[in-house]
Scaffold this motif. Structure first.
Motif, short mmCIF file in Angstrom:
data_model
loop_
_atom_site.label_atom_id
_atom_site.label_comp_id
_atom_site.label_asym_id
_atom_site.label_seq_id
_atom_site.Cartn_x
_atom_site.Cartn_y
_atom_site.Cartn_z
N SER A 219 6.07 9.30 -4.43
CA SER A 219 5.92 9.17 -5.88
C SER A 219 4.97 11.11 -6.44
CB SER A 219 5.03 8.60 -6.83
OG SER A 219 3.82 8.43 -6.96
N MET A 220 3.79 11.24 -5.27
CA MET A 220 3.76 12.63 -5.43
C MET A 220 4.07 14.01 -4.67
SD MET A 220 -0.21 12.06 -3.27
CE MET A 220 -0.38 10.42 -4.50
N THR A 221 4.52 13.75 -3.67
CA THR A 221 5.93 14.96 -2.59
C THR A 221 7.34 15.07 -3.22
OG1 THR A 221 5.47 12.86 -0.87
CG2 THR A 221 3.84 14.29 -0.68
N GLN A 222 7.41 16.63 -2.87
CA GLN A 222 8.85 16.35 -2.76
C GLN A 222 9.30 16.43 -1.27
OE1 GLN A 222 9.53 19.38 -5.22
NE2 GLN A 222 10.08 17.69 -7.08
N LEU A 223 9.69 15.58 -0.85
CA LEU A 223 10.29 15.46 0.87
C LEU A 223 11.54 16.06 1.02
CD1 LEU A 223 8.43 11.88 1.83
CD2 LEU A 223 7.49 15.18 1.94
N GLU A 224 12.28 16.40 2.33
CA GLU A 224 13.90 16.06 2.31
C GLU A 224 14.08 15.38 3.00
OE1 GLU A 224 14.77 19.15 4.38
OE2 GLU A 224 14.29 20.67 3.71
N SER A 225 15.32 14.73 2.44
CA SER A 225 15.67 13.60 1.99
C SER A 225 16.46 12.65 3.62
CB SER A 225 17.69 13.90 1.67
OG SER A 225 17.77 14.60 2.59
N GLY A 226 16.45 13.44 4.61
CA GLY A 226 15.85 12.24 5.84
C GLY A 226 14.94 11.89 6.28
N VAL A 227 13.64 12.86 5.76
CA VAL A 227 12.06 12.37 6.10
C VAL A 227 12.29 10.96 4.65
CG1 VAL A 227 10.01 12.73 6.00
CG2 VAL A 227 11.22 14.34 7.06
N GLU A 228 11.86 11.15 3.49
CA GLU A 228 12.14 10.76 3.09
C GLU A 228 12.95 8.91 2.99
OE1 GLU A 228 11.75 10.60 -2.17
OE2 GLU A 228 14.26 10.96 -1.55
N ALA A 229 13.89 9.20 2.61
CA ALA A 229 14.77 8.01 4.24
C ALA A 229 13.87 7.24 4.47
CB ALA A 229 16.57 7.94 4.25
N TYR A 230 13.32 7.48 5.41
CA TYR A 230 12.68 7.52 7.21
C TYR A 230 11.29 6.29 6.14
CZ TYR A 230 10.53 6.20 10.71
OH TYR A 230 9.42 6.20 11.58
N LEU A 231 10.91 7.05 5.40
CA LEU A 231 9.83 6.93 4.69
C LEU A 231 10.17 5.18 4.38
CD1 LEU A 231 7.37 10.26 4.73
CD2 LEU A 231 7.36 8.47 6.60
N PHE A 232 10.83 4.98 3.14
CA PHE A 232 11.13 4.47 2.36
C PHE A 232 11.97 3.14 3.27
CE2 PHE A 232 13.68 2.08 -0.87
CZ PHE A 232 13.03 1.88 -1.80
N SER A 233 12.56 3.87 3.76
CA SER A 233 12.78 2.41 4.41
C SER A 233 12.06 1.90 5.47
CB SER A 233 14.61 2.75 5.79
OG SER A 233 14.37 3.51 6.92
N THR A 234 10.85 1.99 5.90
CA THR A 234 10.20 1.40 6.50
C THR A 234 8.58 0.72 5.41
OG1 THR A 234 7.89 3.43 6.73
CG2 THR A 234 9.87 3.58 7.88
N LEU A 235 9.27 1.59 4.37
CA LEU A 235 7.97 0.52 3.46
C LEU A 235 8.85 -0.53 2.95
CD1 LEU A 235 6.03 0.50 1.31
CD2 LEU A 235 7.40 1.63 -0.24
N GLU A 236 9.83 -0.46 2.84
CA GLU A 236 11.17 -1.46 2.88
C GLU A 236 10.78 -2.71 3.04
OE1 GLU A 236 15.33 -1.24 2.66
OE2 GLU A 236 15.23 -2.23 0.47
N GLN A 237 11.46 -2.21 4.33
CA GLN A 237 10.91 -2.83 5.67
C GLN A 237 9.97 -3.88 5.60
OE1 GLN A 237 11.55 -2.63 10.21
NE2 GLN A 237 9.42 -2.16 10.39
N GLN A 238 8.67 -3.55 5.37
CA GLN A 238 6.76 -4.02 5.46
C GLN A 238 6.82 -5.21 4.12
OE1 GLN A 238 4.13 -2.74 3.82
NE2 GLN A 238 2.46 -2.83 4.82
N VAL A 239 7.55 -4.46 3.46
CA VAL A 239 7.04 -5.11 2.12
C VAL A 239 7.62 -6.16 2.66
CG1 VAL A 239 7.57 -5.36 -0.69
CG2 VAL A 239 6.97 -3.18 -0.09
N LYS A 240 9.08 -6.85 3.09
CA LYS A 240 10.09 -7.59 2.56
C LYS A 240 9.69 -8.45 3.86
CE LYS A 240 14.64 -5.76 1.71
NZ LYS A 240 15.98 -5.62 2.75
N ALA A 241 8.48 -7.66 5.19
CA ALA A 241 7.65 -8.84 5.72
C ALA A 241 6.49 -9.47 5.63
CB ALA A 241 7.20 -7.96 7.08
#
Length: 241
Positions: A219-241
């Motif tokens: 929420s506080m950074t502007q990232l390249e779309s590939g990096v943002e997608a990667y970080l978001f997918s790790t977050l989604e995976q972790q929260v589901k687990a």
């Protein structure tokens, strides 16, 4: 009615944080927690207060934050380490809010100390360095919340892309060594000395540092779309687990 109840509860929590006095017991040790101190518990509380202030714009809450930092500046700041960096995150926002040059002085000095002297592991990860416990060669998930968020914010304040890139690097290195690919959760730490995840503990609070930290980071950074997608997918995976 529900909103009024929620507001009332939040304000009670904020008041409790401001007057915090207590003892935390962990295993065979105990330590006092008070807003008179400067470390990660106070840093987490301060950031919560600022986030609430940003929503409500309550002058009394802003004054509390300004007074808190003024008192600690007068008393003298502790050494730079992972846990002691946590309060600095809130100070980046207070500087944007007030333009106080004293804040900028402390922020720059602290940031420069991290970049120039912070110990690192292999592959350039920040060691979970505590003055009283150096943890040589160790990555801990706590570090992302305590230190890396501050670094990302300083990249924005100083308009230095290198600091932003360093924050990305830290997330990627920590994800690489702390992710348990079987569950999607994070191990608490990784030790390059013995190349292991300690007791393979998927520590609940440590996972929460990552969840809260990455949500705020995105929420506080502007990232390249590939990096943002990667970080978001790790977050989604972790929260589901």
């Amino acid at each position: 009615m529900e909103n009024l109840f929620l507001e009332s509860m939040i304000e009670k929590i904020i008041h409790s944080l401001q007057t915090l006095e207590g003892t935390v017991v962990e295993k065979d040790k105990s330590y006092d927690v008070s807003m008179r101190d400067w470390a990660w518990p106070q840093g987490v509380a301060l950031f919560a207060m600022y986030q609430y202030y940003a929503t409500k714009r309550d002058p009394a809450l802003l004054k509390y934050l300004e007074d808190w930092f003024a008192e600690h500046f007068e008393a003298g700041l502790p050494p730079v380490d992972v846990n002691n960096t946590c309060p600095m995150l809130t100070l980046t926002y207070l500087y944007e809010e007030t333009g106080n040059p004293e804040y900028k002085k402390h922020l720059d000095k602290w940031c420069d100390e991290i970049i120039a002297h912070f110990p690192r592991t292999e592959e350039g990860g920040f060691t979970h360095y505590i003055v009283t416990l150096p943890n040589e060669g160790q990555l801990w998930d706590d570090t992302l919340y305590m230190t890396v968020l501050f670094l990302a914010r300083m990249g924005q304040l100083r308009k230095e892309p290198a600091l932003q890139q360093e924050s990305i690097r830290q997330f990627l290195v920590h994800i690489k060594y702390l992710t348990d690919t079987r569950t999607g959760l994070l191990f608490h730490g990784w030790d390059f000395n013995g190349r292991h995840n300690f007791a393979q503990a998927r520590w609940a609070r440590g996972n929460s540092w990552y969840t809260a930290g990455l949500v705020d980071y995105l929420s506080m950074t502007q990232l390249e779309s590939g990096v943002e997608a990667y970080l978001f997918s790790t977050l989604e995976q972790q929260v589901k687990a």
